[in-house]
Design a protein around this motif. Structure first.
Motif, short mmCIF file in Angstrom:
data_model
loop_
_atom_site.label_atom_id
_atom_site.label_comp_id
_atom_site.label_asym_id
_atom_site.label_seq_id
_atom_site.Cartn_x
_atom_site.Cartn_y
_atom_site.Cartn_z
N GLU A 138 1.04 -1.23 0.24
CA GLU A 138 0.15 0.16 0.24
C GLU A 138 0.98 1.13 0.02
N ALA A 139 1.94 1.38 0.73
CA ALA A 139 2.90 2.33 0.83
C ALA A 139 3.59 2.43 -0.42
N ILE A 140 4.00 1.54 -1.14
CA ILE A 140 4.58 1.73 -2.59
C ILE A 140 3.36 2.23 -3.65
N LYS A 141 2.39 1.59 -3.45
CA LYS A 141 1.22 2.06 -4.37
C LYS A 141 0.91 3.48 -4.31
N ALA A 142 0.78 4.04 -3.08
CA ALA A 142 0.39 5.47 -2.64
C ALA A 142 1.41 6.39 -3.27
N LYS A 143 2.63 5.81 -3.27
CA LYS A 143 3.81 6.94 -3.77
C LYS A 143 3.95 6.57 -5.20
N HIS A 144 3.79 5.34 -5.76
CA HIS A 144 4.15 5.05 -7.05
C HIS A 144 3.06 4.25 -7.76
N PRO A 145 1.94 4.79 -8.04
CA PRO A 145 0.76 4.09 -8.65
C PRO A 145 1.02 3.41 -9.77
N GLU A 146 2.00 3.93 -10.65
CA GLU A 146 2.47 3.22 -11.92
C GLU A 146 3.23 1.92 -11.84
N ILE A 147 3.62 1.44 -10.56
CA ILE A 147 4.26 0.18 -10.45
C ILE A 147 3.45 -0.85 -10.20
N LYS A 148 3.60 -1.92 -10.96
CA LYS A 148 2.79 -2.99 -11.02
C LYS A 148 3.07 -3.80 -9.52
N ILE A 149 2.24 -4.24 -8.95
CA ILE A 149 2.17 -4.98 -7.57
C ILE A 149 1.73 -6.46 -7.89
N ILE A 150 2.63 -7.35 -7.45
CA ILE A 150 2.42 -8.89 -7.59
C ILE A 150 2.40 -9.53 -6.18
N GLY A 151 1.58 -10.55 -6.19
CA GLY A 151 1.69 -11.23 -5.03
C GLY A 151 1.72 -12.73 -5.23
N GLY A 152 2.63 -13.29 -4.88
CA GLY A 152 2.91 -14.81 -4.99
C GLY A 152 2.98 -15.56 -3.89
N GLY A 153 3.63 -16.61 -3.71
CA GLY A 153 4.07 -17.47 -2.71
C GLY A 153 2.98 -18.39 -2.06
N PRO A 154 3.37 -18.94 -1.00
CA PRO A 154 2.51 -19.95 -0.38
C PRO A 154 1.13 -19.68 -0.03
#
Length: 546
Positions: A138-154
């Motif tokens: 959320e902190a990354i998206k708030a500052k840099h909305p252009e960055i794609k955020i991907i969630g992976g893992g178990p």
């Protein structure tokens, strides 16, 4: 030159809870290696480190934890001690939140300003790691909305699209095996690929989740050879991580135990790296990480593959030690002697129960008590340390099955037992056919399980309750049964709370098995960051090649 992406790969799982939780993350290494081989630029941010422990635990918190811990075994002070632990846990929780917000996130945002990544990928862990990763995202998206955020893992292998019911901060969720998917997602992040064409992902279209088809890598030798590059994975520098390297020698499991979700992710047939490929990984990892210690990562490695690996180790005259998971299938004294000669130090056998009916009908173990006894006897006779995992009380557990398990543990004369309460995990047979196994889920099962954290650093009476019942028993009623077996085994000379890696730690750090378990528990429960750093440094020196 074709445009390529830049990315960050993040693993935040709150605070490490034991020495083995400080091992390098082979999953992130595999993903970074795939990206690098394809020409993409990436960097790993792994917070399961000694540095992170030192940042969270202050001297004041450590001293208060020592006082509470020392009173745990004083019957007259037990309730006061538990109350004090609860109070300190609130302080630790606030401290973790402060470090996350004012240190981790701030530093990450500065890194992002400099590197300008196209996407940030999170390895999602269930519990505090999941919640903390959301805060970082959320902190990354708030500052840099252009960055794609991907969630992976178990986490996604358990909960799939339900993660979107908890948060919508992730543009895409990845499930299953990620080495090929991460390359496609890198291309997507720079508008070179469409989501509809990418396997093993979940995303939203018109507000509804779309689950793309699963794809497993059939030939593991085609994976990029893992890179142990300090610039890509800075946590490998110094003594922030403990130098036991995981080797991904095989995937898949034809056994399909009823409690295990693994076959849903990795399939019901074995897929294997070639012994030659594995030897190359041993050599590369030894040289770059300065270690001779390894763990075979497969949850059920094929015996014939292990045999071929051991022959290659001897042929190449590698001076290494390794630990592994073992299974009571057809084996021989010759097989275990070969393992010992090649450097196998300890093996964890998945016993789970000593009762034939529980093994066959409740767990689908595809083995017998007699075969387990034989395998462990052969293992120990060859000079290899043996430990075993147990699940008690299992669904359908009776007094007789409990006593059978109790007797088996004594008969085995094993070096240690890892004793667990039963887990009801999405994707397992127990979960999918819960009525058959007399399992009842709470109404808020999914939301609780997504955020459930086993409080390894707190006494069990302070753990949160699990959101299900088995045979009508709630969490605390199951815990009592588990504790009765634990107490019985300890009184009869069988050390509990010990796995195959604990045995290796004990050897390298000059402790008895029970001393190693107690020291490991003590230093993490009390936040003794100086002792943690001392033991990690000592272990790394013991296993170094120089």
């Amino acid at each position: 030159m074709m445009e390529k992406s830049t990315s960050f790969l993040i693993s935040y799982n709150s605070i490490p809870s034991s020495l083995d939780s400080l091992m390098p993350d082979n999953g992130l290494i595999n993903l970074a290696s795939s990206l690098t081989q394809a020409g993409h630029k990436t960097k790993i941010f792994d917070y399961s480190t000694v540095s992170h422990i030192k940042e969270v635990f202050t001297d004041e918190i450590h001293n208060e934890l020592i006082k509470a811990y020392n009173k745990l075994n004083e019957r007259n002070n037990l309730q006061n001690s538990l109350k004090r632990f609860k109070e300190i846990n609130l302080v630790i929780s606030q401290r973790k939140a402060d470090v996350l917000k004012n240190s981790i996130i701030k530093k990450l945002l500065l890194e992002i300003e400099n590197a300008k990544p196209d996407f940030v990928g999170f390895k999602l862990w269930t519990g505090e790691g999941f919640v903390g990763s959301i805060e970082i995202a959320e902190a990354i998206k708030a500052k840099h909305p252009e960055i794609k955020i991907i969630g992976g893992g178990p986490h996604n292998d358990y909960f799939y699209e339900r993660t979107f019911e908890f948060t919508e901060i992730f543009d895409v969720l990845a499930y299953g095996e990620g080495e090929e998917t991460i390359i496609d997602l890198a291309e997507w992040s720079i508008q070179k690929k469409e989501l509809i064409d990418i396997k093993n992902i979940i995303y939203k279209t018109n507000g509804k989740p779309v689950i793309n088809a699963i794809k497993r890598v059939e030939n593991l030798d085609l994976h990029a050879v893992p890179l142990y590059d300090l610039d890509i994975y800075p946590a490998l520098k110094g003594n922030d991580k403990i130098n036991i390297i995981m080797i991904d020698e095989s995937r898949g499991c034809p056994n399909c135990c009823n409690f295990c979700p693994h076959p849903k992710k990795s399939g019901k047939k074995w897929r294997k790296r070639s012994p030659e490929n594995i030897i190359k990984i041993f050599k590369d990892a030894s040289e770059k990480c300065n270690t001779n210690c390894f763990r075979l990562a497969g949850s059920n490695p094929p015996a014939e593959l292990i045999e071929e690996i051991c022959k290659k180790i001897l042929e190449h005259k590698l001076k290494i030690q390794f630990v592994s998971f073992g299974y009571a299938r057809n084996s021989s004294a010759k097989f275990y002697s070969l393992l010992k000669e090649a450097g196998c130090y300890s093996i964890l056998f998945g016993i789970e129960s000593g009762n034939p009916d529980i093994l066959k009908h409740t767990m689908n173990k595809k083995t017998t008590v007699e075969k387990m006894k034989e395998a462990i006897s052969l293992c120990k006779n060859a000079g290899i340390k043996a430990t075993a995992s147990l699940i008690v009380p299992a669904p359908g557990e009776t007094m007789q099955s409990f006593l059978d398990t109790q007797k088996l543990c004594i008969d085995l004369g094993i070096d240690g037992i890892s004793l667990c309460m039963p887990g009801v995990i999405p994707g397992s047979e127990w979960f999918e056919k819960k009525e058959k196994y007399n399992i009842e889920l709470d109404a808020d099962y999914y939301s609780k399980m997504m955020t459930y954290t086993i409080r390894f650093l707190m006494p069990p009476p302070l753990w949160e309750t699990l959101p299900y019942k088995i045979d009508g028993r709630n969490f605390y009623e199951m815990m009592v049964i588990t504790d009765i077996l634990n107490t019985y085994l300890e009184k009869n000379g069988i050390n509990t709370g010990i796995n195959e890696i604990t045995l290796l730690f004990a050897d390298k750090l000059n402790y008895s098995n029970s001393e190693m378990r107690d020291v490991n528990r003590n230093i993490f429960v009390t936040g003794n960051f100086n002792k943690i750093e001392e033991l990690v440094t000592k272990f790394n020196k013991e296993v170094s090649l120089t």
